[in-house]
Scaffold this motif. Structure first.
Motif, PDB file in Angstrom:
ATOM      1  N   VAL A  10       1.998  -9.013  11.033  1.00 51.85           N
ATOM      2  CA  VAL A  10       3.588  -7.827  10.275  1.00 51.85           C
ATOM      3  C   VAL A  10       4.177  -8.030  12.096  1.00 51.85           C
ATOM      4  O   VAL A  10       5.030  -7.620  11.845  1.00 51.85           O
ATOM      5  CB  VAL A  10       3.373  -6.790   9.865  1.00 51.85           C
ATOM      6  N   VAL A  33       5.978   0.146   3.291  1.00 52.59           N
ATOM      7  CA  VAL A  33       5.396  -0.155   2.679  1.00 52.59           C
ATOM      8  C   VAL A  33       5.736  -0.140   0.688  1.00 52.59           C
ATOM      9  O   VAL A  33       4.964   0.604   0.753  1.00 52.59           O
ATOM     10  CB  VAL A  33       4.567  -1.138   2.779  1.00 52.59           C
ATOM     11  N   SER A  59      -1.660  -7.012   8.254  1.00 56.48           N
ATOM     12  CA  SER A  59      -1.509  -5.581   6.811  1.00 56.48           C
ATOM     13  C   SER A  59      -2.750  -5.348   6.603  1.00 56.48           C
ATOM     14  O   SER A  59      -3.519  -6.497   6.331  1.00 56.48           O
ATOM     15  CB  SER A  59      -0.343  -5.747   5.886  1.00 56.48           C
ATOM     16  N   VAL A 112       2.940   1.448   7.764  1.00 53.59           N
ATOM     17  CA  VAL A 112       1.188   0.566   8.171  1.00 53.59           C
ATOM     18  C   VAL A 112       2.020   0.899   9.734  1.00 53.59           C
ATOM     19  O   VAL A 112       2.875   1.766  10.254  1.00 53.59           O
ATOM     20  CB  VAL A 112       2.281  -0.125   7.930  1.00 53.59           C
TER      21      VAL A 112
END
Length: 161
Positions: A118, A158, A132, A86
Motif C-alpha cells: 500500500v 479501509v 496490507s 492501517v
C-alpha cells in the motif's frame, strides 16, 4: 558519563530553575538551557579524536527534552469507527509511489487484500514496502506523500465490507 546520568542532570536542572548550565569534561561538553515554561533544550558537543594531520572539529548533536512526550494521534471520529485503520509499523518517511515517475500503490477506492503493498516507508536510506494485513476498500489516505510518520501512526482507513 552515561545516558542515565545525563537524564538525571537534565531533570535536576529543570527542577532547579536555572536557565543555563554548562558542564565540561575532558572528552565532552554539555550545555543545558531551559526556557521560562520549564521545557529543557539540551545540546551535547563531543570532541572526537582525529589523526594528527587533520584539524580537530567538535561534533554536535541535539537531544529532545526528556520530560516531554509527543501528543497521541487523535482517534478517528464517529462515522470512521466502522473502518479499519492501517498503521505505520516503523518510523520514517511515507511515500505513496515506488518512484516519482510511477503510479501510487493505492488510491482512495482501491480494493486491497492481505499482502498487497500500500506504500513504502523510508527509514535510514532503506525503502520498506508496507503490505496490507486487511482486505477491503481504501476510503481515506491520512498522510501526505513524502511526510514523516511515527510508529503506529494511522496511514489509511479501509472499509472491510
Amino acid at each position: 558519563m552515561d545516558i542515565k546520568e545525563i537524564q538525571n542532570l537534565i531533570k535536576f536542572v529543570a527542577k532547579s530553575g536555572a536557565t543555563e548550565v554548562k558542564l565540561e569534561m575532558d572528552d565532552f561538553k554539555i550545555t543545558i538551557k531551559t526556557t521560562e515554561t520549564g521545557s529543557t533544550e539540551t545540546t551535547y558537543i563531543q570532541q572526537v579524536p582525529v589523526a594528527q594531520s587533520m584539524p580537530q572539529a567538535p561534533v554536535a548533536t541535539t537531544a529532545a527534552p526528556v520530560a516531554s512526550e509527543a501528543p497521541a494521534a487523535a482517534a478517528p471520529a464517529g462515522d470512521d469507527s466502522k473502518y479499519i485503520t492501517v498503521k505505520s509499523p516503523i518510523i520514517g518517511t511515507f511515500y505513496r509511489k515506488p518512484a516519482p515517475d510511477k503510479a501510487p500503490f493505492a488510491e482512495v477506492g482501491t480494493v486491497i487484500k492481505p499482502g498487497d503493498v500500500v506504500c513504502v516507508i523510508e527509514a535510514m536510506k532503506l525503502f520498506n514496502e508496507i503490505e496490507s494485513e486487511v482486505s477491503g476498500k481504501i476510503v481515506k489516505i491520512l498522510v501526505d506523500d513524502s511526510s514523516p510518520v511515527e510508529f503506529d501512526q494511522p496511514l489509511f482507513l479501509v472499509d472491510p465490507s
